[in-house]
Design a protein around this motif. Structure first.
Motif, PDB file in Angstrom:
ATOM      1  N   ILE A  16      19.410  40.606  32.486  1.00  0.00           N
ATOM      2  CA  ILE A  16      18.264  39.828  32.968  1.00  0.00           C
ATOM      3  C   ILE A  16      17.002  41.200  32.886  1.00  0.00           C
ATOM      4  O   ILE A  16      17.453  42.357  34.232  1.00  0.00           O
TER       5      ILE A  16
ATOM      6  N   THR B 215      20.935  40.545  41.514  1.00  0.00           N
ATOM      7  CA  THR B 215      20.911  40.296  39.903  1.00  0.00           C
ATOM      8  C   THR B 215      22.671  40.862  39.825  1.00  0.00           C
ATOM      9  O   THR B 215      23.474  39.205  39.530  1.00  0.00           O
TER      10      THR B 215
ATOM     11  N   CYS C 111      17.934  34.406  36.833  1.00  0.00           N
ATOM     12  CA  CYS C 111      19.267  34.725  36.062  1.00  0.00           C
ATOM     13  C   CYS C 111      19.199  33.399  36.185  1.00  0.00           C
ATOM     14  O   CYS C 111      20.097  33.214  34.654  1.00  0.00           O
TER      15      CYS C 111
END
Length: 538
Positions: A271, A287, A456
Motif C-alpha cells: 500500500i 498497515t 488496505c
C-alpha cells in the motif's frame, strides 16, 4: 437527404500537432476508430485550404469504412467540398443562422457554448448539438481569463436543454481518470439530464496506442449509459449480489468483511501512502498490523515506477507538500486500475486546500473519498458543518445518509463520512457503523489511520476479484472489486479494534490507548468482528 442521427458517445477532435513522434495521423485515426470512436471532427487550425480538404477527404474515406460520420471544424467550404455530415462552429465563427442557410437543412451544426447565455442562443438558433467547455484546463485551446466550467457548470447548462432535443458533449481537459467524475458530476441538478458524449483530443491523439485509449474511454462511457438505463446490478465480492441489487443484511456484510480479512492476510498487498508527516509512522504500523505492507513514496518518478506493483494507493493531503507526486501517483493508480483512496484533510479550511483538491481531482478519479463532517461537507458544498482546522465544528449533518449518497453519485466514488457514527455510500446503499471508542478523538491521526485501513481492504477486494475472476459489472469505477465492502471493512476493523483496546485494563488514557490500538488491530479475529459489528443498512 435526411439528416443523419449521430452517436456522440466518444467524439474525437483531431489534432495532428498532438501526435507522438513517429505516429502517422491516418494510422492513429484508424486505430482510434477500431477502439470505439463514434464521431470525428476534423480540426485544422493552421492548414491552408488545399491541405485541409485533402486531410478531410482522406479522413472521411477511413471513417466511412467504420460507418463513423465526420464533421468539419469551422470551414463550411471544406465541408461542402468533401461532403461530410456537417460542421462545428465556435462563438466567433460564422453565425449559426447564416451557416444553416449555406449548408442546408439536413447537415448537422454543432456550436461551442461556455455559459448559460450562449446555450440559450444556441437553442434559439436551432443548433443540433452543443459542445460545452472548457470543462477543465486544456493544452489544445487558450482559455486564459475564463474560468473552467467543471462538472457542476456543465450540469447547469444541461438543465437548459430539457425538452429541446439538442444533444450535448463536453470538451476540455477530459481524460480517462476524470471521465467518471465528469459523467456523474455533470448530471443536471433540476432535470437529471446527462451528457450524450465527450469530446477528446490529446488523450487519444497523443497516445502511442490510440485503439487502447479509445477502448478504455468507451468502456467508461458505455457503462455509465447502461447505469442510466437501470442496468446497474452486478456481482459483488465472493459472487454474492452487491449492494446496488438489494438483499443486504448485517450478516451478509459482516461475512464479506471477514472474508476480506482472510484475503488481506494471505495476499499482504503493498500500500503506497502519500500521507501527512504527522501520522506517517502510525499509518505504517497499522498497515503492518492488519497484514498489508506499507510504503511511503512521494517522488513523482518513484511513484510512477511503483504503481504497477502496489495493491492500492492512499493520498492524504494533510500537509500538502508533495502535490506533484500526488498527481502522478493518483493518475498512475487509475491507469493501472488500482484502488485510490483520497483523504482531503481540512479541505474546507483554506482556499489553498480547496484549490489543491480541485486540481488533484481534475487529474485523477478517486475510488473512495474519506473525510470527517467538515471535509465531506466542503466536498458536497454544504454549509451545515464548518471547518476548524482539521476538525469539524457544529452539531453535524441533519441527514448524513443523504449527504453521502448524493456525494457518491456526484463524484462516482464511494464516500466515507467519519465521526461518532460512520456513514458509507456508493450512491445507492447507505451503511451506518456505530462502533468506536471515545479515545479515537484523543489521539492524533485517527481519521488518517482509518483511511489507511480502507486502502488496505480495497487492495484485498481487488486482489480477490483478480484471483477468483469473479464476474463484475462496474458501472462507474476504474477499479474492479467491491469497494463498498472494502470501505466498510476498513471502518469496522479500525473501530472494533479501538473498542477492544479501550476495554483493556492497562489502558489508562490516550497514550496507552494508542499502543493498545495497534496491538488489537494485529490480534483482531473474524469472530470478534462478528460479535461486535454494529452495522445498519439505511
Amino acid at each position: 437527404m435526411p439528416r443523419i442521427q449521430l452517436d456522440y458517445s466518444l467524439y474525437l477532435v483531431t489534432g495532428r500537432e498532438f501526435l507522438p513522434p513517429g505516429k502517422d495521423y491516418y494510422e492513429s485515426l484508424e486505430e482510434s476508430l477500431q477502439g470505439g470512436v463514434t464521431l470525428v471532427q476534423v480540426r485544422e487550425k493552421d492548414a491552408d485550404t488545399g491541405e485541409f480538404i485533402e486531410v478531410a477527404r482522406r479522413t472521411k474515406q477511413i471513417c466511412d469504412k467504420y460507418n463513423v460520420p465526420v464533421l468539419i471544424n469551422d470551414r463550411i467550404d471544406v465541408h461542402l467540398a468533401v461532403g461530410t455530415a456537417g460542421i462545428h462552429i465556435g462563438q466567433t465563427d460564422c453565425p449559426l443562422p447564416l451557416a444553416r442557410t449555406l449548408i442546408g437543412p439536413d447537415a448537422i451544426i454543432g456550436l461551442s457554448v461556455r455559459n448559460t447565455d450562449e446555450c440559450k442562443r444556441a437553442i434559439e438558433q436551432g443548433a443540433d448539438y452543443i459542445g460545452i467547455g472548457s470543462v477543465w484546463p486544456t493544452g489544445s485551446k487558450d482559455i486564459k481569463g475564463r474560468k473552467c466550467l467543471g462538472p457542476d457548470g456543465t450540469g447547469e447548462i444541461l438543465d437548459l436543454l430539457d425538452g429541446t432535443g439538442i444533444q450535448a458533449v463536453a470538451i476540455g481537459g477530459i481524460h480517462l481518470p476524470n471521465l467518471p467524475q465528469l459523467l456523474h458530476g455533470s448530471i443536471s441538478p433540476k432535470t437529471s439530464n446527462a451528457l450524450d458524449g465527450v469530446a477528446v483530443i490529446s488523450d487519444i491523439v497523443a497516445s502511442h496506442q490510440p485503439r487502447k485509449a479509445s477502448e478504455a474511454l468507451r468502456e467508461i462511457i458505455d457503462s455509465f449509459k447502461r447505469a442510466r438505463k437501470g442496468l446497474e446490478g452486478h456481482k459483488g465480492l465472493f459472487g454474492s449480489t452487491s449492494s446496488v441489487s438489494g438483499g443486504l443484511s448485517r450478516e451478509y456484510l459482516v461475512e464479506k468483511v471477514q472474508g476480506l480479512m482472510r484475503v488481506l492476510e494471505q495476499e499482504t498487498p503493498l500500500i503506497n501512502q502519500l500521507t501527512n508527516k504527522v501520522v506517517m509512522n502510525d499509518s505504517a504500523n497499522v498497515t503492518l498490523a492488519v497484514g498489508a505492507s506499507p510504503i511511503m513514496s512521494t517522488n513523482p518518478r518513484d511513484v510512477y515506477d511503483l504503481s504497477p506493483a502496489i495493491g492500492a494507493c492512499l493520498i492524504n493531503f494533510g500537509t500538502v507538500d508533495d502535490k506533484e507526486g500526488m498527481k502522478v501517483a493518483g493518475r498512475q493508480a487509475n491507469v493501472n486500475r488500482k484502488p485510490l483512496v483520497f483523504d482531503p484533510v481540512a479541505v474546507g479550511a483554506t482556499s489553498y486546500r480547496r484549490e489543491t483538491a480541485e486540481e488533484l481531482l481534475a487529474h485523477w478519479q478517486p475510488t473512495i473519498i474519506k473525510g470527517n463532517a467538515a471535509e465531506i461537507g466542503a466536498m458536497a458544498e454544504s454549509t451545515e458543518v464548518a471547518s476548524r482546522g482539521v476538525d469539524a465544528a457544529g452539531a453535524g449533518f441533519k441527514d448524513p445518509g443523504a449527504i453521502v449518497r448524493a456525494l457518491a453519485k456526484k463524484r462516482a466514488a464511494i464516500i466515507v463520512l467519519t465521526g461518532p457514527e460512520d456513514y458509507i455510500s456508493d450512491g445507492h446503499t447507505v451503511l451506518k457503523v456505530s462502533n468506536g471508542s471515545h479515545f479515537l478523538e484523543k489521539i492524533t491521526g485517527s481519521g488518517c489511520q482509518a483511511g489507511t485501513l480502507i486502502a488496505c481492504f480495497a487492495a484485498a477486494s481487488r486482489s480477490y476479484y483478480l484471483n477468483e475472476n469473479e464476474p463484475f459489472e462496474d458501472d462507474s469505477q476504474l477499479v474492479q472489486g467491491d469497494m463498498l465492502i472494502a470501505a466498510l471493512a476498513g471502518i469496522l476493523i479500525y473501530t472494533i479494534a479501538s473498542e477492544v483496546a479501550a476495554d483493556r485494563p492497562d489502558v489508562k488514557g490516550p497514550g496507552t490507548f494508542r499502543s493498545a490500538l495497534i496491538d488489537e488491530l494485529y490480534n483482531l479475529t473474524p469472530e470478534v468482528v462478528q460479535q461486535r459489528a454494529r452495522v445498519e443498512i439505511l
